[in-house]
Write a protein that holds these residues in place. Structure first.
Motif, PDB file in Angstrom:
ATOM      1  N   GLU A  39       0.836  -1.207   0.000  1.00  0.00           N
ATOM      2  CA  GLU A  39       0.000   0.000   0.000  1.00  0.00           C
ATOM      3  C   GLU A  39       0.874   1.262   0.000  1.00  0.00           C
ATOM      4  N   ALA A  40       1.910   1.271   0.828  1.00  0.00           N
ATOM      5  CA  ALA A  40       2.834   2.412   0.870  1.00  0.00           C
ATOM      6  C   ALA A  40       3.602   2.511  -0.447  1.00  0.00           C
ATOM      7  N   LYS A  41       3.945   1.373  -1.009  1.00  0.00           N
ATOM      8  CA  LYS A  41       4.691   1.362  -2.268  1.00  0.00           C
ATOM      9  C   LYS A  41       3.856   1.980  -3.395  1.00  0.00           C
ATOM     10  N   LYS A  42       2.581   1.625  -3.459  1.00  0.00           N
ATOM     11  CA  LYS A  42       1.712   2.170  -4.505  1.00  0.00           C
ATOM     12  C   LYS A  42       1.609   3.692  -4.403  1.00  0.00           C
ATOM     13  N   LEU A  43       1.516   4.197  -3.179  1.00  0.00           N
ATOM     14  CA  LEU A  43       1.428   5.640  -2.999  1.00  0.00           C
ATOM     15  C   LEU A  43       2.748   6.332  -3.329  1.00  0.00           C
ATOM     16  N   ALA A  44       3.858   5.687  -2.986  1.00  0.00           N
ATOM     17  CA  ALA A  44       5.174   6.251  -3.315  1.00  0.00           C
ATOM     18  C   ALA A  44       5.365   6.293  -4.828  1.00  0.00           C
ATOM     19  N   GLU A  45       4.849   5.293  -5.529  1.00  0.00           N
ATOM     20  CA  GLU A  45       4.942   5.267  -6.987  1.00  0.00           C
ATOM     21  C   GLU A  45       4.158   6.407  -7.617  1.00  0.00           C
ATOM     22  N   LEU A  95       3.952  10.546  -4.034  1.00  0.00           N
ATOM     23  CA  LEU A  95       3.684  11.128  -2.720  1.00  0.00           C
ATOM     24  C   LEU A  95       4.913  11.015  -1.828  1.00  0.00           C
ATOM     25  N   ASN A  96       5.067  11.973  -0.911  1.00  0.00           N
ATOM     26  CA  ASN A  96       6.197  11.918   0.015  1.00  0.00           C
ATOM     27  C   ASN A  96       5.801  11.147   1.273  1.00  0.00           C
ATOM     28  N   VAL A  97       6.741  10.979   2.192  1.00  0.00           N
ATOM     29  CA  VAL A  97       6.527  10.163   3.384  1.00  0.00           C
ATOM     30  C   VAL A  97       5.380  10.714   4.230  1.00  0.00           C
ATOM     31  N   GLY A  98       5.356  12.017   4.433  1.00  0.00           N
ATOM     32  CA  GLY A  98       4.295  12.625   5.239  1.00  0.00           C
ATOM     33  C   GLY A  98       2.912  12.387   4.657  1.00  0.00           C
ATOM     34  N   GLU A  99       2.786  12.535   3.355  1.00  0.00           N
ATOM     35  CA  GLU A  99       1.495  12.312   2.697  1.00  0.00           C
ATOM     36  C   GLU A  99       1.083  10.847   2.799  1.00  0.00           C
ATOM     37  N   ILE A 100       2.023   9.935   2.598  1.00  0.00           N
ATOM     38  CA  ILE A 100       1.725   8.502   2.695  1.00  0.00           C
ATOM     39  C   ILE A 100       1.258   8.171   4.104  1.00  0.00           C
ATOM     40  N   ARG A 101       1.968   8.672   5.098  1.00  0.00           N
ATOM     41  CA  ARG A 101       1.605   8.388   6.494  1.00  0.00           C
ATOM     42  C   ARG A 101       0.229   8.946   6.823  1.00  0.00           C
ATOM     43  N   ARG A 102      -0.092  10.116   6.344  1.00  0.00           N
ATOM     44  CA  ARG A 102      -1.393  10.723   6.614  1.00  0.00           C
ATOM     45  C   ARG A 102      -2.517   9.916   5.969  1.00  0.00           C
ATOM     46  N   ILE A 103      -2.333   9.487   4.736  1.00  0.00           N
ATOM     47  CA  ILE A 103      -3.370   8.741   4.019  1.00  0.00           C
ATOM     48  C   ILE A 103      -3.595   7.377   4.663  1.00  0.00           C
ATOM     49  N   ILE A 104      -2.515   6.688   5.010  1.00  0.00           N
ATOM     50  CA  ILE A 104      -2.625   5.335   5.558  1.00  0.00           C
ATOM     51  C   ILE A 104      -2.969   5.351   7.039  1.00  0.00           C
ATOM     52  N   HIS A 106      15.458   0.364  -3.214  1.00  0.00           N
ATOM     53  CA  HIS A 106      15.393  -1.039  -2.796  1.00  0.00           C
ATOM     54  C   HIS A 106      14.041  -1.684  -3.108  1.00  0.00           C
ATOM     55  N   ASN A 107      13.003  -0.876  -3.241  1.00  0.00           N
ATOM     56  CA  ASN A 107      11.671  -1.401  -3.547  1.00  0.00           C
ATOM     57  C   ASN A 107      11.304  -1.263  -5.025  1.00  0.00           C
ATOM     58  N   ASN A 108      12.293  -0.901  -5.850  1.00  0.00           N
ATOM     59  CA  ASN A 108      12.082  -0.747  -7.298  1.00  0.00           C
ATOM     60  C   ASN A 108      10.924   0.202  -7.609  1.00  0.00           C
ATOM     61  N   ILE A 109      10.935   1.351  -6.945  1.00  0.00           N
ATOM     62  CA  ILE A 109       9.873   2.337  -7.145  1.00  0.00           C
ATOM     63  C   ILE A 109      10.370   3.433  -8.063  1.00  0.00           C
ATOM     64  N   GLU A 110       9.595   3.681  -9.082  1.00  0.00           N
ATOM     65  CA  GLU A 110       9.833   4.812  -9.963  1.00  0.00           C
ATOM     66  C   GLU A 110       8.591   5.680  -9.875  1.00  0.00           C
ATOM     67  N   ASN A 141       0.401   8.489 -13.769  1.00  0.00           N
ATOM     68  CA  ASN A 141      -0.686   7.738 -13.143  1.00  0.00           C
ATOM     69  C   ASN A 141      -1.058   8.335 -11.794  1.00  0.00           C
ATOM     70  N   PHE A 142      -0.687   9.578 -11.558  1.00  0.00           N
ATOM     71  CA  PHE A 142      -0.897  10.204 -10.261  1.00  0.00           C
ATOM     72  C   PHE A 142      -2.381  10.320  -9.942  1.00  0.00           C
ATOM     73  N   VAL A 143      -2.737   9.938  -8.732  1.00  0.00           N
ATOM     74  CA  VAL A 143      -4.100  10.073  -8.257  1.00  0.00           C
ATOM     75  C   VAL A 143      -4.121  11.239  -7.283  1.00  0.00           C
ATOM     76  N   PRO A 144      -4.906  12.259  -7.539  1.00  0.00           N
ATOM     77  CA  PRO A 144      -4.915  13.407  -6.640  1.00  0.00           C
ATOM     78  C   PRO A 144      -5.400  13.018  -5.246  1.00  0.00           C
ATOM     79  N   LEU A 145      -4.958  13.767  -4.255  1.00  0.00           N
ATOM     80  CA  LEU A 145      -5.327  13.465  -2.872  1.00  0.00           C
ATOM     81  C   LEU A 145      -6.829  13.531  -2.652  1.00  0.00           C
ATOM     82  N   SER A 146      -7.538  14.269  -3.489  1.00  0.00           N
ATOM     83  CA  SER A 146      -8.977  14.375  -3.320  1.00  0.00           C
ATOM     84  C   SER A 146      -9.664  13.024  -3.461  1.00  0.00           C
ATOM     85  N   VAL A 147      -9.052  12.075  -4.149  1.00  0.00           N
ATOM     86  CA  VAL A 147      -9.615  10.738  -4.286  1.00  0.00           C
ATOM     87  C   VAL A 147      -9.683  10.056  -2.924  1.00  0.00           C
ATOM     88  N   PHE A 148      -8.749  10.395  -2.045  1.00  0.00           N
ATOM     89  CA  PHE A 148      -8.688   9.771  -0.738  1.00  0.00           C
ATOM     90  C   PHE A 148      -9.506  10.531   0.308  1.00  0.00           C
TER      91      PHE A 148
END
Length: 112
Positions: free
Chosen positions: A43-49, A52-61, A80-84, A89-96
Motif C-alpha cells: 500500500e505504501a509502495k503504490k502511494l510512493a509510486e 507522494l512523500n513520506v508525510g502524505e503517505i503516512r497521513r493517508i494510511i 530497494h523497492n524498485n519504485i519509480e 498515473n498520479f491520483v490526486p489526494l482528493s480521491v482519498f
C-alpha cells in the motif's frame, strides 16, 4: 513453521513472513539487514509510486511509525523497492478524501 515479523518503515505496520518468503525477499533486498531497513508495505509502495512523500503517505494510511525518514533515506527506500515515480498515473489526494453531501441533496434523496 516459524515466522519473522517485518515492519514497514513508513507506516509502522507489521507483517509476518515465513522463513522461505523472508529469505526470498532478503535476496531481492541484497541482505536481511537491507530488508529490515527498507521494507515497505504494498500500500505504501503504490502511494510512493504516485509521487507522494513520506508525510502524505503516512497521513493517508494512518501510520503509526515514528521512524525519521529524510529525503536521502526515502530515495534509498524507493531504490530497494524498485519504485519509480509514475507521475502520469498520479491520483490526486482528493480521491482519498471524504466528501459530505449537503442537506438539500440529502432531503432530495430521502424523497426519491
Amino acid at each position: 513453521m516459524k515466522t519473522i515479523p517485518v515492519t514497514c518503515v513508513i507506516t509502522g505496520k507489521k507483517n509476518l513472513f515465513n522463513i522461505d518468503y523472508f529469505n526470498s525477499k532478503a535476496v531481492k533486498f541484497n541482505g536481511k539487514d537491507n530488508l529490515l531497513k527498507h521494507y515497505i508495505t504494498s500500500e505504501a509502495k503504490k502511494l510512493a509510486e504516485k509521487g507522494l512523500n513520506v508525510g502524505e503517505i503516512r497521513r493517508i494510511i494512518g501510520a503509526t511509525s515514528d521512524v525519521d525518514i529524510n529525503e536521502e533515506y526515502f530515495t534509498s527506500i524507493k531504490k530497494h523497492n524498485n519504485i519509480e515515480n509514475r507521475i502520469n498515473n498520479f491520483v490526486p489526494l482528493s480521491v482519498f478524501s471524504c466528501f459530505e453531501t449537503d442537506q438539500d441533496v440529502k432531503n432530495f434523496l430521502k424523497q426519491i
